[in-house]
Design a protein around this motif. Structure first.
Motif: not given
Length: 346
Positions: A241-257
């Protein structure tokens, strides 16, 4: 760092080797060490003979990762990125860098020599990237769900070609396959005690560790945990666990190369590292946030699946994630005097 040109008294003629002073050498190495490396291990050392015109780039074999990087491919990629930064800093200082890769077959740790000469025509394309060396940081944050423009993709492809490598933006079906491979690799990692122990050894959690850190990935650079989304971002927190670390929604279709080479030898890995950094710096200059994902490339069977069959790419060396979003934060760096050795002439 300013280059000396022309034929005024006390100045070096263009095209002639310049005796490098300590200030110049230190500035070049400081720029080099801003490069990315696997788990921010910074597996490089530099050596300079006082009064000479050459810098040696050497592998620091005390910073290897037997589980993540058994063949030292990742080490070579990171050192290649550092080499490219050195070339950029040299061009910005009015110097021409003559690079020889792996110049001594009997010295495994000597990866490259760089001979520096004055020039009236420094590589301006390289020099302009110097402004973003200190701004390029790995971003483990969500990016916007929008594509990278075609013109930017083409510029990044050209950057890869300039370093003798290939950059491919895979089709949607191949992106899906790559994401499946990343999930496979993550699942294996979770049940591999040696993998998890090695990752923990290169992460810094809590003020006591992060405040003193000179390497590794600090918790403030982990980015948010993934609530939803499919971006291939390694979670360095693991089960901790990392205290204070937020959660977020990441991209659905990432741009990969996919960054790849025709062959798969140490010299190819170094060139791929140079190309990787050239792409990352140019992407930063074009307003993109960037991160690297090597999850699936750390397992040989999955690495083979990463190849793009349409392009005929020989060997994938790195998967890059590009997009529009928050820039990453700076990770700690070892002081220059920890990685630079200046020895007396003679």
């Amino acid at each position: 760092m300013n280059g000396n040109h022309g034929s005024e008294p006390g100045r070096t003629h263009p095209g002639l080797a310049r005796p490098l002073d300590t200030t110049t050498v230190t500035a070049l190495v400081a720029a080099a060490t801003a490069a990315p490396s696997l788990h921010n291990a910074q597996p490089w050392r530099f050596r300079h003979v006082a009064g000479g015109s050459t810098l040696e780039l050497r592998a620091d074999l005390e910073r290897t990762m037997p589980r993540f990087d058994p063949d030292l491919r990742g080490l070579h990629l990171g050192c290649g990125a550092a080499l490219f930064n050195l070339r950029v800093a040299a061009a910005d200082g009015g110097l021409d860098a003559d690079v020889r890769l792996l110049p001594d077959p009997t010295d495994r740790q000597l990866l490259a020599t760089v001979r520096l000469t004055d020039t009236d025509r420094p590589d301006r394309e390289l020099a302009r990237l110097s402004t973003v060396i200190s701004r390029r940081h790995t971003s483990r944050h969500p990016f916007e769900d929008r594509p990278v423009p075609d013109a930017v993709q083409e510029a990044l492809r050209h950057a890869a070609e300039q370093e003798g490598t290939q950059l491919v933006f895979p089709d949607r079906w191949h992106v899906e396959s790559l994401l499946d491979d990343v999930r496979d690799a993550e699942g294996r990692d979770d049940f591999d005690a040696a993998y998890m122990a090695e990752m923990r050894a290169w992460t810094r959690v809590g003020p006591q560790e992060t405040d003193a850190a000179v390497d590794g990935v600090p918790d403030y650079a982990f980015g948010p945990s993934k609530r939803r989304g499919r971006a291939p971002v390694r979670d360095f927190a693991g089960r901790r666990p990392v205290p204070g670390r937020p959660a977020a929604v990441f991209e659905t279709v990432p741009n990969l190369a996919l960054l790849g080479t025709t062959h798969d030898h140490p010299a190819d890995w170094l060139r791929a590292g140079e190309a990787m950094e050239r792409i990352l710096l140019l992407a930063t200059l074009r307003g993109l946030a960037t991160s690297l994902t090597s999850h699936s490339l750390e397992r040989q069977d999955l690495r083979e699946l990463a190849r793009d069959p349409v392009s005929g790419m020989g060997f994938v060396q790195m998967v890059l994630r590009l997009g529009y979003g928050p820039a990453g934060v700076a990770s700690p760096r070892r002081p220059v005097d920890h990685v630079l050795e200046i020895v007396p002439a003679g």
